[in-house]
Write a protein that holds these residues in place. Structure first.
Motif, PDB file in Angstrom:
ATOM      1  N   VAL A   1       0.862  -1.186   0.000  1.00 52.39           N
ATOM      2  CA  VAL A   1       0.000   0.000   0.000  1.00 52.39           C
ATOM      3  C   VAL A   1       0.898   1.237   0.000  1.00 52.39           C
ATOM      4  N   LYS A   2       0.681   2.114  -0.960  1.00 54.28           N
ATOM      5  CA  LYS A   2       1.428   3.369  -1.008  1.00 54.28           C
ATOM      6  C   LYS A   2       0.524   4.507  -0.560  1.00 54.28           C
ATOM      7  N   MET A   3       0.997   5.277   0.402  1.00 57.81           N
ATOM      8  CA  MET A   3       0.273   6.450   0.859  1.00 57.81           C
ATOM      9  C   MET A   3       0.833   7.708   0.188  1.00 57.81           C
ATOM     10  N   VAL A   4      -0.037   8.655  -0.060  1.00 60.79           N
ATOM     11  CA  VAL A   4       0.374   9.955  -0.588  1.00 60.79           C
ATOM     12  C   VAL A   4      -0.262  11.034   0.277  1.00 60.79           C
ATOM     13  N   PRO A   5       0.280  12.255   0.263  1.00 64.11           N
ATOM     14  CA  PRO A   5      -0.373  13.350   0.987  1.00 64.11           C
ATOM     15  C   PRO A   5      -1.757  13.631   0.403  1.00 64.11           C
ATOM     16  N   VAL A   6      -2.685  14.069   1.226  1.00 61.81           N
ATOM     17  CA  VAL A   6      -4.030  14.361   0.721  1.00 61.81           C
ATOM     18  C   VAL A   6      -3.996  15.507  -0.277  1.00 61.81           C
ATOM     19  N   SER A   7      -2.945  16.293  -0.237  1.00 60.88           N
ATOM     20  CA  SER A   7      -2.820  17.394  -1.194  1.00 60.88           C
ATOM     21  C   SER A   7      -2.501  16.904  -2.607  1.00 60.88           C
ATOM     22  N   ASP A   8      -2.111  15.636  -2.737  1.00 57.99           N
ATOM     23  CA  ASP A   8      -1.809  15.064  -4.048  1.00 57.99           C
ATOM     24  C   ASP A   8      -3.118  14.659  -4.716  1.00 57.99           C
ATOM     25  N   THR A   9      -3.622  15.500  -5.602  1.00 54.67           N
ATOM     26  CA  THR A   9      -4.895  15.232  -6.270  1.00 54.67           C
ATOM     27  C   THR A   9      -4.726  14.465  -7.572  1.00 54.67           C
TER      28      THR A   9
ATOM     29  N   ALA B   1      -4.505   6.473   0.702  1.00 53.60           N
ATOM     30  CA  ALA B   1      -3.921   5.414  -0.118  1.00 53.60           C
ATOM     31  C   ALA B   1      -4.092   5.750  -1.594  1.00 53.60           C
ATOM     32  N   THR B   2      -3.123   5.318  -2.375  1.00 56.82           N
ATOM     33  CA  THR B   2      -3.255   5.397  -3.826  1.00 56.82           C
ATOM     34  C   THR B   2      -3.275   3.966  -4.371  1.00 56.82           C
ATOM     35  N   THR B   3      -2.746   3.733  -5.553  1.00 58.94           N
ATOM     36  CA  THR B   3      -2.835   2.414  -6.181  1.00 58.94           C
ATOM     37  C   THR B   3      -2.311   1.319  -5.248  1.00 58.94           C
ATOM     38  N   LEU B   4      -3.049   0.217  -5.180  1.00 57.64           N
ATOM     39  CA  LEU B   4      -2.714  -0.887  -4.290  1.00 57.64           C
ATOM     40  C   LEU B   4      -1.937  -1.965  -5.033  1.00 57.64           C
ATOM     41  N   ASN B   5      -1.138  -2.702  -4.256  1.00 60.35           N
ATOM     42  CA  ASN B   5      -0.387  -3.848  -4.764  1.00 60.35           C
ATOM     43  C   ASN B   5       0.478  -3.488  -5.972  1.00 60.35           C
ATOM     44  N   ILE B   6       1.268  -2.457  -5.786  1.00 56.33           N
ATOM     45  CA  ILE B   6       2.289  -2.063  -6.752  1.00 56.33           C
ATOM     46  C   ILE B   6       3.629  -2.029  -6.007  1.00 56.33           C
ATOM     47  N   PRO B   7       4.764  -2.046  -6.705  1.00 54.47           N
ATOM     48  CA  PRO B   7       6.047  -1.940  -5.997  1.00 54.47           C
ATOM     49  C   PRO B   7       6.119  -0.647  -5.184  1.00 54.47           C
ATOM     50  N   ILE B   8       6.554  -0.761  -3.944  1.00 53.09           N
ATOM     51  CA  ILE B   8       6.727   0.404  -3.090  1.00 53.09           C
ATOM     52  C   ILE B   8       8.159   0.409  -2.557  1.00 53.09           C
ATOM     53  N   THR B   9       8.597   1.560  -2.092  1.00 53.29           N
ATOM     54  CA  THR B   9       9.899   1.641  -1.450  1.00 53.29           C
ATOM     55  C   THR B   9       9.719   2.081  -0.007  1.00 53.29           C
ATOM     56  N   MET B  10      10.555   1.523   0.855  1.00 57.17           N
ATOM     57  CA  MET B  10      10.565   1.912   2.257  1.00 57.17           C
ATOM     58  C   MET B  10      11.954   2.425   2.597  1.00 57.17           C
ATOM     59  N   GLN B  11      11.996   3.591   3.227  1.00 56.52           N
ATOM     60  CA  GLN B  11      13.269   4.189   3.626  1.00 56.52           C
ATOM     61  C   GLN B  11      13.077   4.973   4.923  1.00 56.52           C
ATOM     62  N   PRO B  12      12.801   4.275   6.027  1.00 58.63           N
ATOM     63  CA  PRO B  12      12.590   4.990   7.296  1.00 58.63           C
ATOM     64  C   PRO B  12      13.849   5.670   7.807  1.00 58.63           C
ATOM     65  N   ASN B  13      15.012   5.194   7.369  1.00 57.42           N
ATOM     66  CA  ASN B  13      16.282   5.818   7.747  1.00 57.42           C
ATOM     67  C   ASN B  13      16.889   6.450   6.500  1.00 57.42           C
ATOM     68  N   PRO B  14      16.925   7.785   6.415  1.00 63.18           N
ATOM     69  CA  PRO B  14      17.414   8.448   5.195  1.00 63.18           C
ATOM     70  C   PRO B  14      18.886   8.181   4.917  1.00 63.18           C
ATOM     71  N   ASP B  15      19.616   7.697   5.894  1.00 61.84           N
ATOM     72  CA  ASP B  15      21.031   7.391   5.704  1.00 61.84           C
ATOM     73  C   ASP B  15      21.247   5.974   5.170  1.00 61.84           C
ATOM     74  N   HIS B  16      20.167   5.228   5.016  1.00 55.25           N
ATOM     75  CA  HIS B  16      20.245   3.846   4.533  1.00 55.25           C
ATOM     76  C   HIS B  16      19.477   3.749   3.226  1.00 55.25           C
ATOM     77  N   PRO B  17      20.022   3.059   2.224  1.00 55.12           N
ATOM     78  CA  PRO B  17      19.312   2.965   0.936  1.00 55.12           C
ATOM     79  C   PRO B  17      17.905   2.394   1.086  1.00 55.12           C
ATOM     80  N   ALA B  18      17.020   2.845   0.229  1.00 49.23           N
ATOM     81  CA  ALA B  18      15.633   2.363   0.247  1.00 49.23           C
ATOM     82  C   ALA B  18      15.571   0.890  -0.151  1.00 49.23           C
ATOM     83  N   VAL B  19      14.568   0.207   0.354  1.00 50.08           N
ATOM     84  CA  VAL B  19      14.293  -1.181  -0.018  1.00 50.08           C
ATOM     85  C   VAL B  19      12.990  -1.208  -0.808  1.00 50.08           C
TER      86      VAL B  19
END
Length: 223
Positions: A55-63, A146-164
């Protein structure tokens, strides 16, 4: 989507990360700074293993981002682990107690969020495995959707570590030590490597408990 426990027993996240390192997988699929918050905080023997529902989340301002046909919790496949990517630097939670109640009915195994969650007591009373970076008292509505479901997403909770990157159907292993993602086409190789390395570790543990030194033990069993 049933979890494939017959193909990969419940090896610990550390075992899986070691296996992915041995297989030369970049970052070993490790998503740093995500912790177990429920049923306990970084304690106990909670461990989840299963295919990712993303699940990818976007800001509500993203129309411009597409809107899903149904609420993302109502679309959870049975036997999956919900993986939610939240925009960074937002203070709101994207997962709460009501979502857990519905997710359990849907047959979810747990949830992994690279952002914030809330309603900790409700999560813990439900015994639902929740992994996240932090908590918040703020609901999602005014901040994210939420936006489009079941698509590739990236997670990067630590900005000093590459995204997964997590693809739908990749396998997630999460426990008190952390969260690791197995590319779905490497599952059998990871299982074989885990079986091999944990057997060696068992020999090392026996030797160390009998009084042998780290140097001698590692030389004997790890080469």
């Amino acid at each position: 989507m049933a979890s494939n426990t017959e193909k990969l027993p419940f090896y610990a996240s550390c075992d899986v990360a070691d296996a992915l390192l041995a297989l030369k997988v970049t970052n070993a699929g490790y998503i740093p700074d995500l912790h177990l918050w429920s049923p306990q905080f970084k304690a106990g023997y909670t461990r989840i293993f299963g295919p990712a529902y993303t699940v990818k989340m976007v800001p509500v301002s993203d129309t411009e981002a597409p809107k899903p046909d149904q609420h993302f919790v109502d679309a959870i496949p049975e036997g999956s682990i919900v993986c939610i990517s939240q925009p960074s630097n937002l203070v709101n939670a994207v997962w709460g107690g009501l979502m857990t109640a519905r997710a359990q009915i849907r047959g979810a195994l747990g949830v992994v969020v690279d952002g914030r969650i809330r309603d900790l007591n409700e999560q813990r009373e439900a015994g639902f495995p929740v992994f996240a970076k932090a908590t918040s008292i703020m609901g999602a509505g005014p901040f994210t959707r939420a936006t489009t479901l079941n698509i590739p997403i990236t997670m990067q909770p630590n900005p000093d570590h590459p995204a997964v990157t997590i693809h739908p159907g990749d396998y997630v292993v999460a426990d008190a030590d952390g969260v690791v993602v197995i590319p779905k086409d490497l599952l059998s190789q990871v299982e074989a490597q885990c079986k091999k390395s944990t057997a060696v570790d068992d020999q090392c543990m026996t030797a160390l408990k009998s009084g042998e030194s780290i140097v001698d033990t590692f030389k004997k069993y790890r080469g």
